[in-house]
Each structure stands twice: as C-alpha cells, then as structure tokens.
Write a protein that holds these residues in place. Structure first.
Motif: not given
Length: 123
Positions: A6-33
């Motif tokens: 449960k702790k692992i799942a919650i941690k992963f979902l929080k990271k995913l939510k953070y990533g989705l919430d900040n998707i507008d900042r991801w307009e970067i080159e794929d080579s940098k990801v």
C-alpha cells in the motif's frame, strides 16, 4: 506485506499525480528525458505517444506496452512480446504495432507484437 504494498502504491501514485499536474513543463527534447522508470517519466512518454496517429484510441495499450518494456529494461531483458487476444479486424493490433515501435525507440528494447483470434467471435 499489505501495508508495504500500500505504501509503495501510494508513493507511486503521488509521483504520477505530480508528473501529470506538471505536464505543461514537459515541452523538452526527448533526448533530455533519461530513462528512470518513475511516474513522471512514464506519464511524459504516455502522453507523448498518445499524440501519435491513432494511438489515442487504445490508451490501455500505450500504458501496458510502456510499463512492460520499462520493467523488462530494469530487469535486464533485451526483448519482450506483447499480445492481443481477440484481434477481430486488426485495428487494435495495428495501433499496438505503432505503440511498440515508439516504445522501442524510447526504451531501446525489442518488442514483438502478436495477435490471436478464433475467427468465431466470443464463445
């Protein structure tokens, strides 16, 4: 064991939510990801692949192929297979092929796509 999962799942979902919430900042080159297999990395590539041709009609395929390939990379595999059961006319299989090609480029792992169908519909 349930508490740990449960702790692992919650941690992963929080990271995913953070990533989705900040998707507008991801307009970067794929080579940098760089590949790091965390929620933000997966979300970034999920939404990038979703914009390609008809890939958005099967978002579950994007997520499954991306997750499977990322896990295989972490485990040291060089090749995986993805399957579709119940191919019908093959529209989903064609989308899965496009997704697999994109994921191969991103993760540097070989992906074989297979489809199975009885030709008689649902039993």
């Amino acid at each position: 064991m349930k508490k740990i999962l449960k702790k692992i799942a919650i941690k992963f979902l929080k990271k995913l939510k953070y990533g989705l919430d900040n998707i507008d900042r991801w307009e970067i080159e794929d080579s940098k990801v760089n590949f790091d297999n965390d929620g933000g990395w997966l979300a970034y590539h999920y939404f990038r692949i979703q914009k390609i041709d008809n890939c958005s009609i099967k978002p579950q395929y994007i997520w499954g192929v991306l997750q499977g390939a990322a896990l295989a990379k972490v485990l040291g595999y060089k090749k995986i297979s993805v399957l579709e059961f119940g191919v019908a006319r093959g529209a989903g299989l064609k989308v899965m092929e496009k997704i697999a090609i994109e994921v191969e480029k991103i993760i540097d792992i070989s992906i074989e796509v297979y489809g199975f169908d009885t030709g008689k519909g649902m039993p």
